[in-house]
Design an enzyme around this catalytic site. Structure first.
Site, PDB file in Angstrom:
ATOM      1  CD  GLU A   1      -1.721  -2.340   1.489  1.00 32.95           C
ATOM      2  OE1 GLU A   1      -0.507  -2.406   1.963  1.00 32.95           O
ATOM      3  OE2 GLU A   1      -2.536  -3.238   1.575  1.00 32.95           O
TER       4      GLU A   1
ATOM      5  CG  HIS B   1      -8.206  -7.384   9.628  1.00 31.16           C
ATOM      6  ND1 HIS B   1      -7.266  -7.932  10.353  1.00 31.16           N
ATOM      7  CD2 HIS B   1      -8.020  -7.999   8.352  1.00 31.16           C
ATOM      8  CE1 HIS B   1      -6.103  -8.355   9.905  1.00 31.16           C
ATOM      9  NE2 HIS B   1      -6.701  -8.157   8.656  1.00 31.16           N
TER      10      HIS B   1
END
Length: 344
Positions: free
Chosen positions: A60, A129
């Site tokens: 990322e 998450h």
């Protein structure tokens, strides 16, 4: 007007904008997968192929830098993060470069990078998450940040983002992907900084973002059965925030509850309360209440996760406290996301 799901609305906006502007490229993990990131990228891949819909590795930070560089050279990257938690890795490039570019270079041009992040709550996602990062990104000048709660806004805000020159973060709660609603067939832009009144009311204002807009609507229905009129405000956009709409609603009702999918401390709910305190402090007839998860990371256990995340029942209780209404049982109301299981 025809009806689409939230995911179909995002897919349609993506395809329409890519057709109109060949500079738009879509990139992210699994964007070319048969699931198409909850159905939001598959049509774009089928239409434009791997030249413009690019599957990228788990890097990322690196790809955020690549995308920002590409944006400064004329492309319009649309990045998709299947967990918004992974956007922590992209923050150096996004915050220190994209958000500051216009300020550092005399306002000549922004960096048209759009980042979609999926909030991964459901079936025991756990602490790393399931985080909602709107307050974090909303802290920084130079970014537009939004949490679309309806299919029409999911499409309209993405259209605005892909047509502008300001870097944008769009955070999507995956519990909304199957939600249906009226969506215009044309790529109608929804402006940042303009909220909407989802339900009008006179007794208490509930300001909400993302999934909590729907929990607030359900709470308003329960309150109505008790003779209490709740006004539900969907901010749509975290930065810029529609201060005028929030203050006008509180000035009318005199009571405020703020609901969010992330923590209270230094967050979106705190900002809304500060806006009211600074602009219409005399309108408040009682202390405000904030409806947020507990001040700890999310648990992994599915039952514990359902208990961890606030819902309509929590909103009802907060409204009754603000209004000073005592007595009467609050019915058990399952959270919108309780028991949800999805493909990721």
């Amino acid at each position: 007007m025809r009806s689409l799901t939230y995911s179909q609305a995002i897919s349609e906006a993506t395809v329409q904008c890519m057709e109109a502007d060949p500079a738009i490229v879509l990139a992210g993990q699994s964007v070319d997968d048969y699931k198409g990131v909850y159905g939001t990228t598959g049509e774009a891949f089928a239409r434009f192929g791997s030249a413009r819909v690019i599957d990228i590795p788990n890097g990322e930070n690196a790809f955020a830098g690549i995308a920002i560089g590409a944006a400064t050279m004329g492309l319009r990257p649309l990045l998709v993060h299947t967990r918004d938690d992974f956007m922590f890795l992209a923050m150096d490039a996004l915050i220190n470069l994209a958000a500051k570019w216009r300020y550092m270079y005399g306002g000549k041009r922004g960096v048209p990078v759009v980042s979609r992040g999926v909030v991964g709550r459901g079936w025991g996602q756990g602490a790393t998450h399931s985080q909602s990062l709107q307050s974090l990104f909303g802290h920084f000048p130079g970014l537009h940040v939004a949490t679309p709660a309806s299919p029409a806004d999911a499409k309209g805000l993405l259209v605005t983002a892909l047509q502008g020159d300001t870097p944008v973060v769009l955070l999507e709660n995956r519990g909304l992907y199957d939600l249906r609603g009226e969506v215009p067939s044309e790529p109608v832009a929804v402006p940042f900084g303009k909220g909407r009144v989802v339900r009008a009311g006179d007794d208490v204002t509930i300001v909400a973002a993302s999934l909590m807009v729907h929990e607030a609507e359900r709470a308003a229905g329960v309150l109505a059965a008790r003779g209490i009129s709740a006004e539900v405000v969907d901010v749509r956009s975290i930065r810029p925030l529609d201060d005028a709409l929030i203050c006008a609603s509180v000035a009318k009702t005199g009571h405020l509850v703020v609901a969010d999918t992330s923590w209270a401390r230094y967050g979106f709910t705190a900002e809304v309360v500060a806006v009211v305190a600074e602009n219409v402090p005399g309108a408040l007839k009682a202390p405000v209440r904030r409806v947020t998860p507990p001040d700890c990371p999310a648990p992994v256990s599915w039952p514990l996760e359902n208990a961890f995340n606030p819902g309509a029942e929590t909103v009802v209780r907060a409204c009754l406290e603000v209004l000073g209404v005592a007595g009467g049982a609050v019915p058990r109301i399952r959270n919108v996301m309780a028991g949800f299981a999805g493909p990721y």
